[in-house]
Design an enzyme around this catalytic site. Structure first.
Site, PDB file in Angstrom:
ATOM      1  CG  ASP A 183      -2.039   0.870   1.213  1.00  0.00           C
ATOM      2  OD1 ASP A 183      -2.122   1.660   0.274  1.00  0.00           O
ATOM      3  OD2 ASP A 183      -2.886   0.784   2.125  1.00  0.00           O
ATOM      4  NE  ARG A 234      -6.424   0.418   6.738  1.00  0.00           N
ATOM      5  CZ  ARG A 234      -5.472  -0.038   5.939  1.00  0.00           C
ATOM      6  NH1 ARG A 234      -5.783  -0.581   4.787  1.00  0.00           N
ATOM      7  NH2 ARG A 234      -4.220   0.028   6.287  1.00  0.00           N
ATOM      8  CE  LYS A 237      -0.919  -7.953   1.257  1.00  0.00           C
ATOM      9  NZ  LYS A 237      -0.008  -7.357   2.239  1.00  0.00           N
ATOM     10  CD1 TRP A 238      -8.621  -8.429  -4.191  1.00  0.00           C
ATOM     11  CD2 TRP A 238      -8.248  -8.500  -6.387  1.00  0.00           C
ATOM     12  NE1 TRP A 238      -9.781  -8.080  -4.825  1.00  0.00           N
ATOM     13  CE2 TRP A 238      -9.582  -8.112  -6.165  1.00  0.00           C
ATOM     14  CE3 TRP A 238      -7.793  -8.617  -7.701  1.00  0.00           C
ATOM     15  CZ2 TRP A 238     -10.472  -7.852  -7.218  1.00  0.00           C
ATOM     16  CZ3 TRP A 238      -8.683  -8.362  -8.735  1.00  0.00           C
ATOM     17  CH2 TRP A 238     -10.001  -7.977  -8.495  1.00  0.00           C
ATOM     18  CG  ASP A 239      -5.658  -5.933   1.582  1.00  0.00           C
ATOM     19  OD1 ASP A 239      -6.474  -6.637   2.184  1.00  0.00           O
ATOM     20  OD2 ASP A 239      -4.702  -5.364   2.126  1.00  0.00           O
ATOM     21  CG  MET A 240     -12.438  -7.292   0.009  1.00  0.00           C
ATOM     22  SD  MET A 240     -13.502  -6.651   1.287  1.00  0.00           S
ATOM     23  CE  MET A 240     -15.069  -6.685   0.458  1.00  0.00           C
ATOM     24  CG  ASN A 241      -7.674  -3.865   4.155  1.00  0.00           C
ATOM     25  OD1 ASN A 241      -7.362  -4.838   4.833  1.00  0.00           O
ATOM     26  ND2 ASN A 241      -6.822  -3.268   3.339  1.00  0.00           N
ATOM     27  CB  CYS A 272      -4.436  -9.804   1.166  1.00  0.00           C
ATOM     28  SG  CYS A 272      -4.162  -8.851   2.671  1.00  0.00           S
ATOM     29  CG  ASP A 281      -2.614  -7.589   8.476  1.00  0.00           C
ATOM     30  OD1 ASP A 281      -2.063  -8.033   7.448  1.00  0.00           O
ATOM     31  OD2 ASP A 281      -3.468  -6.693   8.455  1.00  0.00           O
TER      32      ASP A 281
HETATM   33  C1  GLA Z   1      -4.115  -4.940   5.047  1.00  0.00           C
HETATM   34  C2  GLA Z   1      -3.173  -6.094   4.738  1.00  0.00           C
HETATM   35  C3  GLA Z   1      -1.759  -5.691   5.061  1.00  0.00           C
HETATM   36  C4  GLA Z   1      -1.402  -4.460   4.270  1.00  0.00           C
HETATM   37  C5  GLA Z   1      -2.379  -3.348   4.543  1.00  0.00           C
HETATM   38  C6  GLA Z   1      -2.145  -2.163   3.640  1.00  0.00           C
HETATM   39  O1  GLA Z   1      -4.207  -4.721   6.397  1.00  0.00           O
HETATM   40  O2  GLA Z   1      -3.530  -7.236   5.447  1.00  0.00           O
HETATM   41  O3  GLA Z   1      -0.869  -6.740   4.781  1.00  0.00           O
HETATM   42  O4  GLA Z   1      -1.389  -4.779   2.906  1.00  0.00           O
HETATM   43  O5  GLA Z   1      -3.716  -3.764   4.361  1.00  0.00           O
HETATM   44  O6  GLA Z   1      -3.015  -1.126   3.873  1.00  0.00           O
END
Ligand code: GLA
Length: 717
Positions: free
Chosen positions: A352, A428, A461-465, A513, A535
């Site tokens: 990020d 977030r 790395k495809w994230d979804m937070n 992710c 994490d």
């Molecule tokens: C999530 C992912 C982390 C990182 C952050 C970046 O929390 O799990 O590994 O990539 O986002 O904002």
């Protein structure tokens, strides 16, 4: 008298309308009653003959309060009639009828996805609706893979309100049963939970729109019969809302039902259309949780993970997140890349913080182009530099998201889930794109495609937070559609974008992710190659998280970084060994690592590469469970026909006592193994037979003191 057991595959007794799916070590069977009900007959040890099975009948009511249907073990019980147990399906027809009456129509033995398959069609007694039950049989891995397809030929639209993938019936028995599930949260995913299965319902679920960390869509139910631990286990291949319910009655009958969560779920089925549920994979093992683990790992590698990537070793990666957080600069990343290359890293991933306005988590999500301030010449120079150092180049993205402070959101405020007269909840500081919209999907495919193509990206790395909230879609309602479909359409939209991207970039690797391991399931693994496990990168916590994770997913999928967590407190070797249990990564701030640390980690990376095929694709046995030993000791064996490697961990050495010898599993008894302690120059190799190692055991070469660990390699001579 000698028996010739039923061969593996699918057997039919047409005269009794009975089917049996025979795998290497199990049999799953059902039949049709005179009334056309599809009734479960057996799931358990492999049967010898179809004649051993009774014909399917509906047992009479036990009392007026216990009608026949409520006690029946139907394969796909719908909501309807006198059914009060677990039901798999519920539909409302245009005339207001809210019941299904599904009767057997046809059965066909065929092949699906290269596996033998049985397709049973059930038809409603009064309405032109069919439900096709698909059973794929993974003979070697003792698995049955189920799904259901609803199809309507009615002139009106009907509403599907529940469409589970399967109901699994476990036989009644005398021995008590234990249910194991995986529970967690951010920084603490996939932790083993065990409880006795008593009368009542145990429920695990996600209502967040993603798989979630609260529970993983996996279960195992164990009991001991004589000396054998018999395990029924299953995993749902779905990345949206899901539920698995294990319901046990007072007589000890257990049914496990699961699929897309019925919570806020409706799917409109038009004439000529069909709706297919996700797959629910389940199996029977007579060698406990290790046996269940091995079967799911094989299945995942052979049937689920994308090719050709699954046939290649997963590279050792570096990820910049914990080193720099949002403070990404081209210069800083170059420095990290140089240090990573020196360690022997094969894939360098910028996390990020690389896109415009992304100096913290308040802005930028949605604008997937390089920040002109941080990368005045774009990402290409960094990507090329990384490649010149001999590494692949990877990038973090979070395609399903926008910050309100982003160009994308300013241009398309209607692209996110919302109800017009309600506030849009942020988590977030993020909002969720409506992935059900085909214009959103098309936009993401275009933007990601360009990003990958223009910057030589090998890995995303495809994230979804964050979870979904305000699940509204007013445009769709205006068109006469059903906004409740978004829970399913979101997951399908993510799948569609990933599938399109992979189709145009066949060598691309994607890591799933979601704030760590919040999207870990067999559905996402059809289009991603690995999963960011958590994490939480502290080695002590990781042993617990990784044990749970390993019950579902093979080691090649489990990404584990050596970071600065525990640095200076735990030995470098211990930190490396924990991460070497999966796909090894490095995530510390390498600029601060001393030459001695760099050399030691480089040495472990070199050792990892030597044993990588065994770790990533060997059979995995947790010989000492950190869960069972409260984290005091743990030991994992990876084994193939030729060799094995054993990792052992001991947290404290309070009394200076030697640990008992460790008995290994699945070696070849008659073979002689050369045994070598990896990374310890002072230890000589020696030999022992497989039989001795499995019966007498292996002395663990653990050094004195806290946080001792070792890797022992055993090669057939
Ligand atoms: C999530 C992912 C982390 C990182 C952050 C970046 O929390 O799990 O590994 O990539 O986002 O904002």
């Amino acid at each position: 008298m000698s028996y010739t057991p039923l061969s593996t595959g699918i057997h039919v007794d047409s005269s009794r309308r009975l089917w049996a799916m025979v795998t290497a070590q199990s049999t799953y069977a059902f039949g049709v009653t005179n009334d056309g009900l599809l009734m479960h007959l057996h799931w358990g040890p492999r049967l010898v003959s179809l004649a051993d099975l009774p014909s399917a009948i509906l047992k009479p009511e036990r009392s007026s309060q216990e009608p026949a249907l409520s006690q029946a073990t139907e394969e796909y019980p719908p909501f309807g009639g006198l059914r009060y147990g677990e039901t798999a399906a519920k539909v409302t027809f245009a005339d207001g009828t809210r019941e299904l009456d599904l009767r057997f129509a046809t059965a066909e033995v065929t092949e699906r996805d290269g596996l033998p398959a049985l397709i049973v069609t059930l038809r409603d007694a009064a309405y032109p609706l069919t439900v096709q039950l698909c059973y794929k049989v993974d003979v070697e891995n003792d698995l049955i893979i189920r799904s259901a397809t609803f199809a309507s030929e009615a002139n009106e639209t009907l509403r599907i309100e529940r469409a589970f993938s399967a109901v699994w019936h476990l036989p009644r028995q005398y021995a008590p049963r234990t249910l194991t599930t995986l529970a967690g949260q951010w920084l603490g995913e996939t932790r083993l939970q065990q409880r006795p299965l008593v009368a009542g319902t145990a429920l695990i679920e996600s209502r967040r729109g993603i798989t979630g960390a609260t529970a993983n869509p996996w279960f195992a139910i164990e009991s001991t019969f004589e000396t054998t631990t018999e395990t029924y286990f299953g995993a749902l291949a779905w990345s949206g809302n899901w539920v698995i319910r294990a319901t046990t009655d007072i007589m000890g009958t257990t049914a496990v039902a699961g699929g897309i969560h019925e919570h806020d779920f409706t799917w409109l089925l038009q004439s000529g259309e069909s709706f297919t549920t996700p797959e629910f994979v389940a199996g029977f093992a007579q060698d406990g949780l290790n046996g269940a683990r091995r079967r799911l790992h094989h299945y995942t590698r052979e049937q689920v993970l994308p090719k050709p990537q699954v046939l290649q070793p997963r590279p050792v990666l570096y990820n910049s997140w914990e080193a720099t957080f949002f403070d990404v600069t081209e210069e800083g990343q170059r420095k990290l890349a140089e240090r990573a290359a020196r360690l022997g890293v094969e894939l360098f991933v910028v996390d990020d913080g690389w896109f415009p306005a992304r100096v913290n988590d308040h802005a930028g999500l949605g604008d997937w182009r390089p920040d002109p301030v941080k990368f005045p010449h774009g990402l290409k120079p960094l990507s090329e530099y990384v490649k010149s150092l001999g590494m692949q180049f990877g990038l973090w993205v979070e395609p399903e998201m926008v910050n309100a402070d982003s160009d994308l959101y300013r241009a398309h405020p209607d692209w996110i889930y919302h109800f017009p007269r309600r506030p849009r909840s942020e988590a977030r500081n993020q909002l969720v794109l409506n992935m059900a919209r085909t214009d959103v999907q098309a936009y993401l495919i275009e933007v990601l495609d360009k990003l990958v193509a223009e910057n030589g990206i090998d890995f995303l790395k495809w994230d979804m937070n964050r979870p979904i909230s305000e699940p509204g879609w007013s445009d769709e309602i205006e068109r006469g559609g059903e906004a409740r479909e978004i829970w399913v359409r979101h997951a399908l939209g993510v799948y569609a974008v990933m599938d399109a991207l992979r189709a145009s970039h066949p060598d691309l690797v994607i890591e799933s992710c979601s704030s760590g391991g919040s999207r870990a399931d067999l559905g996402i693994l059809r289009r991603t190659d690995q999963i960011w496990t958590s994490d939480n990168t502290h080695p002590e916590a990781r042993l617990f998280i990784q044990e749970g994770f390993s019950l579902v997913f093979p080691a090649r999928v489990m990404v584990a970084w050596v970071t600065d967590q525990g640095r200076g407190l735990l030995p470098v070797a211990y930190r490396c060994h924990v991460s070497m249990l999966g796909t090894l990564g490095i995530g510390g701030n390498l600029v601060h690592w001393s030459d001695a640390e760099m050399d030691e980690v480089a040495n472990w990376i070199a050792i990892y590469k030597e044993i990588r095929p065994l770790v990533q694709d060997g059979d995995q046995y947790w010989l000492l469970s950190p869960h069972a030993t409260h984290g005091e000791v743990a030991a994992v064996e990876y084994v193939t026909a030729e060799e094995a490697v054993v990792f052992a961990f001991r947290r404290a050495d309070l009394f200076g006592e030697l640990l008992p010898r460790l008995r290994l599993l699945k070696l070849q008894p008659e073979a002689n193994y050369r045994i070598e302690v990896l990374g310890q120059n002072d230890s000589a190799s020696y030999a022992a037979s497989g039989a001795a190692l499995m019966s007498y055991g292996l002395s663990l070469p653990l050094k004195r003191g806290p946080f001792a660990s070792c890797i022992v390699r055993l090669r057939k001579q």
